[in-house]
Design a protein around this motif. Structure first.
Motif, mmCIF file in Angstrom:
data_model
loop_
_atom_site.group_PDB
_atom_site.id
_atom_site.type_symbol
_atom_site.label_atom_id
_atom_site.label_comp_id
_atom_site.label_asym_id
_atom_site.label_seq_id
_atom_site.Cartn_x
_atom_site.Cartn_y
_atom_site.Cartn_z
ATOM 1 N N GLU A 50 8.715 -50.503 3.420
ATOM 2 C CA GLU A 50 8.893 -49.354 2.537
ATOM 3 C C GLU A 50 8.007 -49.466 1.295
ATOM 4 O O GLU A 50 7.389 -48.484 0.888
ATOM 5 N N ILE A 51 7.956 -50.644 0.704
ATOM 6 C CA ILE A 51 7.112 -50.838 -0.481
ATOM 7 C C ILE A 51 5.642 -50.606 -0.123
ATOM 8 O O ILE A 51 4.924 -49.883 -0.821
ATOM 9 N N ILE A 71 7.544 -41.896 8.735
ATOM 10 C CA ILE A 71 8.261 -41.127 9.755
ATOM 11 C C ILE A 71 8.788 -42.061 10.844
ATOM 12 O O ILE A 71 9.962 -41.964 11.245
ATOM 13 N N LEU A 72 7.956 -42.969 11.317
ATOM 14 C CA LEU A 72 8.402 -43.923 12.343
ATOM 15 C C LEU A 72 9.528 -44.820 11.826
ATOM 16 O O LEU A 72 10.487 -45.109 12.546
ATOM 17 N N LEU A 73 9.408 -45.254 10.584
ATOM 18 C CA LEU A 73 10.452 -46.084 9.991
ATOM 19 C C LEU A 73 11.774 -45.321 9.911
ATOM 20 O O LEU A 73 12.830 -45.853 10.249
ATOM 21 N N LEU A 74 11.710 -44.073 9.491
ATOM 22 C CA LEU A 74 12.934 -43.264 9.411
ATOM 23 C C LEU A 74 13.576 -43.072 10.778
ATOM 24 O O LEU A 74 14.800 -43.109 10.916
ATOM 25 N N LEU A 75 12.756 -42.875 11.791
ATOM 26 C CA LEU A 75 13.288 -42.754 13.150
ATOM 27 C C LEU A 75 13.875 -44.077 13.631
ATOM 28 O O LEU A 75 14.916 -44.096 14.307
ATOM 29 N N ALA A 76 13.239 -45.181 13.264
ATOM 30 C CA ALA A 76 13.712 -46.500 13.688
ATOM 31 C C ALA A 76 15.055 -46.864 13.055
ATOM 32 O O ALA A 76 15.884 -47.513 13.698
ATOM 33 N N ILE A 77 15.276 -46.446 11.815
ATOM 34 C CA ILE A 77 16.530 -46.811 11.143
ATOM 35 C C ILE A 77 17.646 -45.791 11.370
ATOM 36 O O ILE A 77 18.785 -46.042 11.000
ATOM 37 N N TYR A 78 17.334 -44.674 12.008
ATOM 38 C CA TYR A 78 18.354 -43.647 12.241
ATOM 39 C C TYR A 78 19.568 -44.190 12.999
ATOM 40 O O TYR A 78 20.706 -43.890 12.623
ATOM 41 N N PRO A 79 19.369 -45.001 14.053
ATOM 42 C CA PRO A 79 20.547 -45.558 14.737
ATOM 43 C C PRO A 79 21.443 -46.391 13.814
ATOM 44 O O PRO A 79 22.666 -46.387 13.970
ATOM 45 N N GLN A 108 17.895 -37.396 6.753
ATOM 46 C CA GLN A 108 16.804 -38.168 7.331
ATOM 47 C C GLN A 108 15.688 -37.239 7.819
ATOM 48 O O GLN A 108 14.515 -37.549 7.689
ATOM 49 N N PHE A 109 16.067 -36.100 8.377
ATOM 50 C CA PHE A 109 15.076 -35.150 8.879
ATOM 51 C C PHE A 109 14.351 -34.447 7.730
ATOM 52 O O PHE A 109 13.175 -34.117 7.840
ATOM 53 N N LEU A 110 15.056 -34.262 6.624
ATOM 54 C CA LEU A 110 14.410 -33.729 5.424
ATOM 55 C C LEU A 110 13.389 -34.741 4.889
ATOM 56 O O LEU A 110 12.287 -34.348 4.489
ATOM 57 N N PHE A 111 13.717 -36.028 4.932
ATOM 58 C CA PHE A 111 12.774 -37.071 4.512
ATOM 59 C C PHE A 111 11.561 -37.121 5.442
ATOM 60 O O PHE A 111 10.436 -37.345 4.999
#
Length: 127
Positions: A50-51, A71-79, A108-111
């Motif tokens: 993230e940093i 975007i990939l990180l947000l999808l990865a942490i969604y679970p 998360q989708f807004l992010f």
């Protein structure tokens, strides 16, 4: 001017969020699903990611790649976010109200959209 604001705020958001992984690791460790190994390593890795991505958003040449990384990180942490809600519904106390855990899921989708919008920002557009 607005895109410039979104770009800077995206960078700051992820730099601060990533730093928080080191300031409050217990919060992130608590939310990780049991089926994932090496919770401490995952916490450090996601914090550094993230940093790094937040900093790379500031560089025009790296912005698109950084935004795709976010975007990939947000999808990865969604679970993990879904898992946190399910565990809270089963009675685990994360110190966060259940309604906030529900609200967090669509955010998360807004992010994701936020990173998508910023990915093509060019300094020449800011005038």
């Amino acid at each position: 001017m607005m895109k410039k604001f979104f770009m800077y705020s995206l960078a700051i958001f992820y730099i601060v969020a990533g730093t928080n992984h080191f300031l409050s690791p217990e919060f992130y460790l608590e939310m990780m699903p049991d089926y994932l190994p090496f919770h401490e390593l995952l916490n450090v890795t996601s914090g550094l990611s993230e940093i790094t991505l937040g900093l790379l958003v500031l560089y025009e040449r790296m912005r698109k790649l950084a935004c795709y990384g976010i975007i990939l990180l947000l999808l990865a942490i969604y679970p993990a976010n879904i898992n946190m809600l399910l565990e809270a519904l089963d009675g685990k106390d994360f110190g966060v109200p259940i309604w906030a855990l529900y609200v967090r899921l669509p955010f998360q989708f807004l992010f994701i959209y936020w990173a998508w919008v910023v990915r093509d920002f060019k300094w020449s557009e800011s005038t």
